[in-house]
Design a protein around this motif. Structure first.
Motif, PDB file in Angstrom:
ATOM      1  N   SER A  56       2.098  15.445   2.723  1.00 52.35           N
ATOM      2  CA  SER A  56       1.621  15.554   4.052  1.00 52.35           C
ATOM      3  C   SER A  56       0.040  15.651   4.187  1.00 52.35           C
ATOM      4  O   SER A  56      -0.494  15.196   5.203  1.00 52.35           O
ATOM      5  N   MET A  57      -0.418  15.839   2.869  1.00 49.88           N
ATOM      6  CA  MET A  57      -1.940  15.987   3.101  1.00 49.88           C
ATOM      7  C   MET A  57      -2.787  14.610   2.622  1.00 49.88           C
ATOM      8  O   MET A  57      -3.887  14.671   2.781  1.00 49.88           O
ATOM      9  N   ALA A  58      -1.950  13.685   2.530  1.00 56.21           N
ATOM     10  CA  ALA A  58      -2.753  12.382   2.398  1.00 56.21           C
ATOM     11  C   ALA A  58      -2.041  11.121   3.405  1.00 56.21           C
ATOM     12  O   ALA A  58      -0.770  11.321   3.702  1.00 56.21           O
ATOM     13  N   ASN A  59      -2.594  10.169   3.627  1.00 56.50           N
ATOM     14  CA  ASN A  59      -2.042   9.132   4.324  1.00 56.50           C
ATOM     15  C   ASN A  59      -1.087   8.434   3.393  1.00 56.50           C
ATOM     16  O   ASN A  59      -1.120   8.108   2.207  1.00 56.50           O
ATOM     17  N   PRO A  60       0.268   8.259   4.038  1.00 55.80           N
ATOM     18  CA  PRO A  60       1.353   7.772   3.274  1.00 55.80           C
ATOM     19  C   PRO A  60       1.608   6.428   2.611  1.00 55.80           C
ATOM     20  O   PRO A  60       1.589   5.996   1.734  1.00 55.80           O
ATOM     21  N   ASP A  61       0.497   5.418   3.517  1.00 61.09           N
ATOM     22  CA  ASP A  61       0.269   4.173   3.175  1.00 61.09           C
ATOM     23  C   ASP A  61      -0.573   3.967   2.026  1.00 61.09           C
ATOM     24  O   ASP A  61      -0.907   3.288   1.407  1.00 61.09           O
ATOM     25  N   ALA A  62      -1.621   5.006   1.781  1.00 60.24           N
ATOM     26  CA  ALA A  62      -2.578   5.019   0.753  1.00 60.24           C
ATOM     27  C   ALA A  62      -1.855   5.581  -0.446  1.00 60.24           C
ATOM     28  O   ALA A  62      -2.029   4.834  -1.573  1.00 60.24           O
ATOM     29  N   ILE A  63      -0.883   6.435  -0.289  1.00 58.51           N
ATOM     30  CA  ILE A  63       0.033   7.120  -1.457  1.00 58.51           C
ATOM     31  C   ILE A  63       0.729   5.678  -1.959  1.00 58.51           C
ATOM     32  O   ILE A  63       1.170   5.537  -3.263  1.00 58.51           O
ATOM     33  N   ASN A  64       1.322   5.016  -1.170  1.00 60.94           N
ATOM     34  CA  ASN A  64       2.009   3.830  -1.414  1.00 60.94           C
ATOM     35  C   ASN A  64       1.288   2.759  -2.210  1.00 60.94           C
ATOM     36  O   ASN A  64       1.822   2.091  -3.276  1.00 60.94           O
ATOM     37  N   MET A  65       0.229   2.398  -1.560  1.00 62.64           N
ATOM     38  CA  MET A  65      -0.822   1.440  -2.305  1.00 62.64           C
ATOM     39  C   MET A  65      -1.226   1.933  -3.870  1.00 62.64           C
ATOM     40  O   MET A  65      -1.298   1.077  -4.749  1.00 62.64           O
ATOM     41  N   ILE A  66      -1.506   3.161  -3.836  1.00 60.26           N
ATOM     42  CA  ILE A  66      -1.764   3.776  -4.976  1.00 60.26           C
ATOM     43  C   ILE A  66      -0.762   3.560  -6.348  1.00 60.26           C
ATOM     44  O   ILE A  66      -0.883   3.353  -7.315  1.00 60.26           O
ATOM     45  N   ASN A  67       0.481   3.873  -5.599  1.00 65.95           N
ATOM     46  CA  ASN A  67       1.640   3.947  -6.662  1.00 65.95           C
ATOM     47  C   ASN A  67       2.019   2.281  -7.242  1.00 65.95           C
ATOM     48  O   ASN A  67       2.188   2.157  -8.386  1.00 65.95           O
ATOM     49  N   TYR A  68       1.842   1.546  -6.198  1.00 68.05           N
ATOM     50  CA  TYR A  68       2.018   0.309  -6.364  1.00 68.05           C
ATOM     51  C   TYR A  68       0.804  -0.317  -7.461  1.00 68.05           C
ATOM     52  O   TYR A  68       1.419  -1.016  -8.307  1.00 68.05           O
ATOM     53  N   ALA A  69      -0.204   0.073  -7.429  1.00 70.07           N
ATOM     54  CA  ALA A  69      -1.333  -0.384  -8.261  1.00 70.07           C
ATOM     55  C   ALA A  69      -1.196   0.164  -9.695  1.00 70.07           C
ATOM     56  O   ALA A  69      -1.099  -0.779 -10.468  1.00 70.07           O
ATOM     57  N   LEU A  70      -0.577   1.522  -9.675  1.00 68.70           N
ATOM     58  CA  LEU A  70      -0.436   2.036 -11.104  1.00 68.70           C
ATOM     59  C   LEU A  70       0.752   1.225 -11.720  1.00 68.70           C
ATOM     60  O   LEU A  70       0.651   0.755 -12.876  1.00 68.70           O
ATOM     61  N   ASN A  71       1.687   1.107 -11.065  1.00 68.26           N
ATOM     62  CA  ASN A  71       3.112   0.640 -11.330  1.00 68.26           C
ATOM     63  C   ASN A  71       2.750  -0.827 -11.861  1.00 68.26           C
ATOM     64  O   ASN A  71       3.094  -1.348 -13.040  1.00 68.26           O
ATOM     65  N   HIS A  72       2.005  -1.615 -11.138  1.00 66.91           N
ATOM     66  CA  HIS A  72       2.057  -3.038 -11.326  1.00 66.91           C
ATOM     67  C   HIS A  72       0.764  -3.097 -12.647  1.00 66.91           C
ATOM     68  O   HIS A  72       1.176  -3.991 -13.465  1.00 66.91           O
ATOM     69  N   LYS A 104      -7.574  14.698   5.240  1.00 69.09           N
ATOM     70  CA  LYS A 104      -6.492  13.676   4.727  1.00 69.09           C
ATOM     71  C   LYS A 104      -6.953  12.344   4.315  1.00 69.09           C
ATOM     72  O   LYS A 104      -6.598  12.247   3.376  1.00 69.09           O
ATOM     73  N   ASN A 105      -8.036  11.864   4.870  1.00 64.27           N
ATOM     74  CA  ASN A 105      -8.598  10.795   4.361  1.00 64.27           C
ATOM     75  C   ASN A 105      -9.422  10.915   3.089  1.00 64.27           C
ATOM     76  O   ASN A 105      -9.244  10.036   2.061  1.00 64.27           O
ATOM     77  N   GLU A 106     -10.165  11.978   3.211  1.00 63.34           N
ATOM     78  CA  GLU A 106     -10.976  12.515   1.722  1.00 63.34           C
ATOM     79  C   GLU A 106      -9.783  12.676   0.691  1.00 63.34           C
ATOM     80  O   GLU A 106     -10.031  12.275  -0.415  1.00 63.34           O
ATOM     81  N   ASN A 107      -8.902  13.306   1.011  1.00 61.11           N
ATOM     82  CA  ASN A 107      -7.620  13.529  -0.044  1.00 61.11           C
ATOM     83  C   ASN A 107      -7.180  12.162  -0.416  1.00 61.11           C
ATOM     84  O   ASN A 107      -6.810  11.976  -1.603  1.00 61.11           O
ATOM     85  N   SER A 108      -6.925  11.161   0.598  1.00 61.34           N
ATOM     86  CA  SER A 108      -6.497   9.886   0.073  1.00 61.34           C
ATOM     87  C   SER A 108      -7.498   9.147  -0.634  1.00 61.34           C
ATOM     88  O   SER A 108      -7.223   8.372  -1.993  1.00 61.34           O
ATOM     89  N   LYS A 109      -8.718   9.226  -0.460  1.00 66.95           N
ATOM     90  CA  LYS A 109      -9.914   8.743  -1.134  1.00 66.95           C
ATOM     91  C   LYS A 109      -9.853   9.175  -2.688  1.00 66.95           C
ATOM     92  O   LYS A 109     -10.053   8.444  -3.816  1.00 66.95           O
ATOM     93  N   GLY A 110      -9.640  10.518  -2.691  1.00 68.02           N
ATOM     94  CA  GLY A 110      -9.698  11.164  -4.037  1.00 68.02           C
ATOM     95  C   GLY A 110      -8.806  10.741  -5.054  1.00 68.02           C
ATOM     96  O   GLY A 110      -9.150  10.431  -6.027  1.00 68.02           O
ATOM     97  N   ILE A 111      -7.508  10.866  -4.317  1.00 71.66           N
ATOM     98  CA  ILE A 111      -6.374  10.327  -5.482  1.00 71.66           C
ATOM     99  C   ILE A 111      -6.413   8.756  -5.805  1.00 71.66           C
ATOM    100  O   ILE A 111      -6.014   8.439  -6.752  1.00 71.66           O
TER     101      ILE A 111
END
Length: 440
Positions: A56-72, A104-111
Motif C-alpha cells: 500500500s506504500m507504493a504504486n501497484p503498477d510500479a511494483i508490477n513493472m519492477i517484478n516483471y523487469a527482475l523476472n525477465h 508513495k511515488n518516492e517509495n516507488s522510485k526507490g524500489i
C-alpha cells in the motif's frame, strides 16, 4: 605451510569414480527450482519491520513493472534479457508513478532504483550499481527503510570490492541517517532499522578481523528480527563459538526470508544484500556450521540448496556460484580428513570449477602480485587444489606452483591460508560470507 597428510587424502579415489562423476555432472546440470526444507519452529519472533515495504506504500503498477523487469532479466541471464529488464525499469522511472515528492511515488522510485542497481550488479556493472544506490539518498520523503537498504547495499558492494574504508564510512552514515529519524522509543521500525545499521558496522569489524570490536554492534535483540542484520549476527555467534544459537538464528533468517517471498511485499535490499543473497547466505552459513560440527549430511543438503539458488539467480558462471562451490569443496575436504577417506576427484572437480569462475589476471610487471577480485576465495580454491595435487606423485610440482600463487593472493588479516582451509589441527574458526565474498 600445508599440513594435509597423504593418509588423510589418500589416492584411493578409484572406488568413488562413479559417485564422483554423478556429483560433478550435477554441478553443470540445469538446477531444479529451489524448495527449502521445512524449518523447525524456533523461539525467535519474526517481524518484517524495516525489511519490507507494504504494497500500500507504493504504486501497484510500479511494483508490477519492477517484478516483471527482475523476472525477465533472470529468464536466461543474457545480455538481451538484462537489457530489456533494465529498459523496463528506466521506463518506470520516467512515468508519473515515480515522479514528484509524494511519499508513495518516492517509495516507488526507490524500489525501482534498488531493482536497477541489483540487475547492474548481477551483470558486473558495479560502478553503475553504486550510482543508482547513491541516487536513492535524495529521496527524503521515501520510507526510511528504502534509504537504509540503499546504504547497506552500497557498503556491501564496497566490502565485496575490498574497499573496507569506504564501506565503514557508509555504515557510519547509515547509523546517522537512522538516528536522525528517531521519533519515540516504541517505534518498531526505528528499532529494526537501527539494529540493521549497527549490524552493518559489526559485519565490517568482522571483515577487518576483529571479533571483539564487533561486540558493541550486535545487540541481543537482533535475535528477534530477520534479514541481513540477523544473518550477520549469526556469523558473529558462530565465530564466538555459540553454535546452537547461531544455528537458531540461521534457521530463523531462512524462515523469515521464505515468508517475505511468499507474501510478496517488496523486500528492501539490493545487490549482494537482496533477498536472494540473504537466503543463499543463510543456507551457506548453515552448511558451513554443520560441516564444522561434523554433520555432513545436513551440511551437504544446505550447501546444495545454496548452490541451486545461486545458479538460478545469477547463472552458472557467476562469481557467487564460485563462492558456494568453495564452501562445498571445503566440506568434502574436512570430511575426507576426519573420516580418513578419499574424495580427491570430487574436490579436484570443484576446485577447478571455482578457479575457472574466479580467474586471476596476471600482471605485466614481473614479480608483481596478480590482480584478482574475491582474492581470498580464489586463494582457498587454489590452496585446496594444490593439496589435492601434492598427494599425487606426478603432479607435485604443479601443486607447489599453485600453492605459491594462492599464498600470493591471500589477504585475510586474522587467518593464515592454512587456518582458513578448515584444518582439523587449527583452533581458529572461519566462515565464508557469500554475500560479500569474504572470509570472516
Amino acid at each position: 605451510m600445508f599440513r594435509i597428510a597423504s593418509s588423510r587424502l589418500s589416492s584411493r579415489a578409484a572406488s568413488s569414480v562413479s559417485s564422483t562423476a554423478s556429483f560433478l555432472a550435477s554441478l553443470t546440470a540445469k538446477p531444479s527450482p529451489v524448495s527449502l526444507t521445512p524449518l523447525a519452529a524456533t523461539s525467535f519472533r519474526s517481524y518484517g519491520n524495516g525489511l519490507e515495504l507494504d504494497k500500500s506504500m507504493a504504486n501497484p503498477d510500479a511494483i508490477n513493472m519492477i517484478n516483471y523487469a527482475l523476472n525477465h532479466a533472470r529468464t536466461d541471464k543474457s545480455f538481451g534479457s538484462y537489457g530489456l529488464g533494465l529498459l523496463v525499469l528506466k521506463h518506470c522511472l520516467t512515468i508519473e508513478l515515480t515522479e514528484g515528492k509524494d511519499p508513495k511515488n518516492e517509495n516507488s522510485k526507490g524500489i525501482a532504483l534498488l531493482a536497477m542497481s541489483t540487475l547492474e550488479y548481477e551483470r558486473g556493472e558495479y560502478d553503475i550499481a553504486l550510482e543508482k544506490l547513491q541516487s536513492i539518498h535524495e529521496l527524503t520523503n521515501a520510507y526510511l527503510g528504502v534509504r537504509v537498504a540503499a546504504l547497506e547495499a552500497e557498503a556491501g558492494l564496497y566490502l565485496e570490492l575490498g574497499q573496507d574504508d569506504k564501506a565503514s564510512a557508509i555504515a557510519d552514515k547509515c547509523v546517522e541517517v537512522v538516528e536522525k529519524q528517531k521519533t519515540d522509543d516504541d517505534d518498531e521500525d526505528f528499532k529494526a532499522l537501527i539494529l540493521r545499521a549497527k549490524a552493518l558496522k559489526g559485519l565490517i569489524e568482522l571483515v577487518k578481523g576483529s571479533i571483539e570490536s564487533a561486540v558493541p554492534f550486535f545487540d541481543k535483540s537482533i535475535q528477534l528480527s530477520d534479514g541481513t542484520a540477523a544473518l550477520s549476527y549469526g556469523e558473529f555467534l558462530y565465530l564466538k563459538q555459540n553454535y546452537s544459537m547461531a544455528k537458531e538464528v540461521y534457521t530463523s533468517v531462512l524462515k523469515g526470508a521464505s515468508d517475505i517471498k511468499k507474501f510478496g511485499n517488496p523486500y528492501l535490499g539490493a545487490c549482494n544484500m537482496n533477498l536472494e543473497g540473504l537466503m543463499m547466505g543463510a543456507l551457506c552459513s548453515l552448511g558451513q556450521l554443520e560441516t564444522y560440527q561434523g554433520n555432513y549430511g545436513n551440511a551437504e543438503k544446505a550447501l546444495t540448496q545454496a548452490l541451486t539458488l545461486a545458479e538460478e539467480t545469477y547463472g552458472e558462471k557467476h562469481p557467487k556460484v564460485g563462492v558456494v562451490l568453495t564452501s562445498i569443496a571445503l566440506m568434502y575436504r574436512r570430511r575426507a580428513m576426519e573420516e580418513r577417506t578419499s574424495s580427491l576427484m570430487v574436490q579436484e572437480g570443484l576446485y577447478r570449477k571455482v578457479i575457472d569462475i574466479l580467474k586471476v589476471t596476471e600482471t605485466e610487471s614481473e614479480g608483481s602480485a596478480p590482480v584478482v577480485e574475491r582474492s581470498d576465495i580464489a586463494a582457498i580454491a587454489r590452496g585446496g587444489y594444490a593439496e589435492v595435487l601434492s598427494v599425487q606423485e606426478n603432479r607435485k610440482s604443479e601443486g607447489e606452483k599453485l600453492k605459491k600463487l594462492a599464498e600470493t593472493i591471500w589477504k585475510n588479516r586474522r587467518l593464515t591460508l592454512d587456518e582458513a582451509l578448515l584444518d582439523l589441527e587449527s583452533s581458529k574458526i572461519s566462515i565464508i560470507d557469500p554475500r560479500i565474498s569474504r572470509i570472516l
